[in-house]
Design a protein around this motif. Sequence first.
Motif, mmCIF file in Angstrom:
data_model
loop_
_atom_site.group_PDB
_atom_site.id
_atom_site.type_symbol
_atom_site.label_atom_id
_atom_site.label_comp_id
_atom_site.label_asym_id
_atom_site.label_seq_id
_atom_site.Cartn_x
_atom_site.Cartn_y
_atom_site.Cartn_z
ATOM 1 N N GLN A 87 0.848 -1.189 0.000
ATOM 2 C CA GLN A 87 0.000 0.000 0.000
ATOM 3 C C GLN A 87 0.886 1.243 0.000
ATOM 4 O O GLN A 87 1.804 1.338 0.793
ATOM 5 N N GLU A 88 0.625 2.143 -0.901
ATOM 6 C CA GLU A 88 1.356 3.408 -0.994
ATOM 7 C C GLU A 88 0.339 4.506 -1.245
ATOM 8 O O GLU A 88 -0.635 4.290 -1.969
ATOM 9 N N PRO A 89 0.560 5.684 -0.688
ATOM 10 C CA PRO A 89 -0.321 6.801 -1.040
ATOM 11 C C PRO A 89 -0.181 7.113 -2.536
ATOM 12 O O PRO A 89 0.925 7.098 -3.075
ATOM 13 N N LEU A 90 -1.304 7.370 -3.186
ATOM 14 C CA LEU A 90 -1.259 7.644 -4.627
ATOM 15 C C LEU A 90 -0.431 8.881 -4.941
ATOM 16 O O LEU A 90 0.178 8.967 -6.006
ATOM 17 N N GLU A 91 -0.398 9.817 -4.017
ATOM 18 C CA GLU A 91 0.421 11.007 -4.220
ATOM 19 C C GLU A 91 1.896 10.633 -4.342
ATOM 20 O O GLU A 91 2.637 11.196 -5.132
ATOM 21 N N LYS A 92 2.309 9.650 -3.559
ATOM 22 C CA LYS A 92 3.704 9.201 -3.580
ATOM 23 C C LYS A 92 4.039 8.460 -4.878
ATOM 24 O O LYS A 92 5.197 8.408 -5.293
ATOM 25 N N LEU A 93 3.020 7.911 -5.521
ATOM 26 C CA LEU A 93 3.212 7.198 -6.779
ATOM 27 C C LEU A 93 3.070 8.122 -7.991
ATOM 28 O O LEU A 93 3.132 7.666 -9.129
ATOM 29 N N GLY A 94 2.865 9.409 -7.739
ATOM 30 C CA GLY A 94 2.788 10.371 -8.827
ATOM 31 C C GLY A 94 1.392 10.656 -9.328
ATOM 32 O O GLY A 94 1.215 11.210 -10.407
ATOM 33 N N PHE A 95 0.375 10.268 -8.556
ATOM 34 C CA PHE A 95 -0.999 10.481 -8.984
ATOM 35 C C PHE A 95 -1.732 11.481 -8.097
ATOM 36 O O PHE A 95 -2.945 11.444 -7.974
ATOM 37 N N GLY A 96 -1.008 12.404 -7.488
ATOM 38 C CA GLY A 96 -1.607 13.385 -6.596
ATOM 39 C C GLY A 96 -2.670 14.226 -7.272
ATOM 40 O O GLY A 96 -3.678 14.580 -6.664
ATOM 41 N N ASP A 97 -2.489 14.506 -8.558
ATOM 42 C CA ASP A 97 -3.459 15.329 -9.277
ATOM 43 C C ASP A 97 -4.714 14.548 -9.670
ATOM 44 O O ASP A 97 -5.715 15.143 -10.045
ATOM 45 N N LEU A 98 -4.678 13.223 -9.576
ATOM 46 C CA LEU A 98 -5.833 12.402 -9.945
ATOM 47 C C LEU A 98 -6.638 11.915 -8.744
ATOM 48 O O LEU A 98 -7.668 11.288 -8.926
ATOM 49 N N THR A 99 -6.165 12.182 -7.545
ATOM 50 C CA THR A 99 -6.885 11.702 -6.365
ATOM 51 C C THR A 99 -7.957 12.701 -5.968
ATOM 52 O O THR A 99 -7.752 13.905 -5.999
#
Length: 92
Positions: free
Chosen positions: A70-82
């Motif tokens: 489990q990883e925060p989506l922001e950390k995976l580069g999807f901060g703008d899509l959350t």
Amino acid sequence: MSTAMNFGSKSFQPRPPDKGSFPLDHFGECRRFKETFLRCLRENNFENASCRKQSKEYLECRMDRQLMAQEPLEKLGFGDLTDGQSEAKSAF
């Protein structure tokens, strides 16, 4: 040099995968998301920026099924899509 077979002396201790390693999806639990992502890549000349939503949904599926950590989506580069909720869960 003892080569005795001491099967009972050691027990296997399972551990989660190392960061960056991904267990195979043996049961095809995320196959639909993977195929959607790959289709998007083919249709967009393999420009991954055009398929970020599909990529995010695929990674969410893998995290939900413990196929990756489990990883925060922001950390995976999807901060703008959350937006606070998972689109992958409502998309299909």
